[in-house]
Design an enzyme around this catalytic site. Sequence first.
Site, short mmCIF file in Angstrom:
data_model
loop_
_atom_site.label_atom_id
_atom_site.label_comp_id
_atom_site.label_asym_id
_atom_site.label_seq_id
_atom_site.Cartn_x
_atom_site.Cartn_y
_atom_site.Cartn_z
CG PHE A 47 27.23 -1.23 13.83
CD1 PHE A 47 27.64 -0.20 14.07
CD2 PHE A 47 26.93 -2.12 12.68
CE1 PHE A 47 28.16 0.72 12.79
CE2 PHE A 47 27.55 -1.40 11.43
CZ PHE A 47 28.18 -0.01 11.66
CE LYS A 48 25.94 0.79 9.45
NZ LYS A 48 25.78 1.00 8.14
#
Length: 466
Positions: free
Chosen positions: A111-112
Amino acid sequence: MRYISTRGEAPALGFEDVLLTGLATDGGLYVPESLPHFSLEEIRSWRGLPYSELAFKVMHPFVDDAIPADDFRKMLDETYSVFAHKAVAPLVQLDTNEWVMELFRGPTLAFKDFALQLLGRLLDYVLEKRKQHVVIMGATSGDTGSAAIEGCRRCEHVDIFILHPHQRVSEVQRRQMTTVQGDNIHNIAVRGNFDDCQRMVKESFGNQSFLGGKTQLAAVNSINWARIMAQIVYYFHASLALGGPDRSMAFSVPTGNFGDIFAGYLAKKMGLPISQLVIATNRNDILHRFMSGNKYEQHQLEHTLSPSMDIMVSSNFERLLFDLHGRDGLAVKTLLENAAKGPVSIEDYRWKHARKLFDSDAVDDKKTCDTIREIYEQNEYLLDPHTAIGVRAARNCRRDPAVPMITLGTAHPAKFPDAVAESGLTVEPPLPTHMADLFEREERYTVLDNDISGVQEFIAKHWKNA
């Protein structure tokens, strides 16, 4: 838009300066002076927008006039064009009114990428405009490092130093960082845990004299406001895909550093109907212990099958404490100084307000593996251990089955084959095509002792213009 420190003593800054500063000079974190608020009618009008255009609608008030609208739109188009799914953050149904939002379709499968692909472009834009060079110093429990390196490796005005805990990230996570070639990329394996790495980063931001005044540090960790800003968007995206804003949503968020769920809290404050936010943690459960018993107390950090959440000092929790204390910076500063010495609690009425905002659960390795196995047997859908914790916490804490429950799928299962194997499944999650040769690539990293002076000396010696 101006930004103020959670500890109340640093000067207010504009977006550009906050982007480059990271930690405030008083040791606090920057937050907007005021939040934009969107009406239900305005949010409803965003249905059907491409992800990059939705991102513009949500984020532009935070950037304001620091970047011309056309330039910011172009940046967002470029950011999300590199994701491997047209929907950018697709939703997968697990059960009646139960969903996983896949946030791992970016270049490093976590997700980063949503924030760090954008952050690299923002840094390049602002540094080119200022003709300035910075040294990025960041700590990672596994995923931030590779996403930061991937997002910033082409930046001409940046040297990047990422600290990770030696032998405490998965092999895929490590190789994603250490196989990226570039003279401006430096990986440091610290003989310690993530909290040790994070402490070194925070202390280095507080005293940058080791750089000799020739450059400054910039942050890629979730203390950087731009990270939080970018993560707000996918809460709006999921809601709009499932009938929002005309119906409320619930979210379960695997979290260690509190940044991802804090973004959901902000989305709610900005007008998105969210009825429940679930903090999902592993055995390193300081957030769950606070939410369930009003005691903020650091325990010994444990190594788990969900290493990205092996964190005991949740940096972004300070941003929530700032709000819980009526934005009183001195109160937050005093509380955190006391927390460094031993367990602390907050006033009962403040804690009860936090309990209205958040539910929480802690999921151990056995239950994590059970969940991976159960979901695969039910749906032939493979979860990584962090997402599995989110799913288990969602089911344990769910208040209303009529409200859609969305678990944030934070990482691709191929990053954690050991956890999949330990769940008893014989399936091996394959790496995507662009990473198929990962185990054949040459690694490059330096192992250093858990000693801040040694780490700072290494950085001072190896940045480009040293």
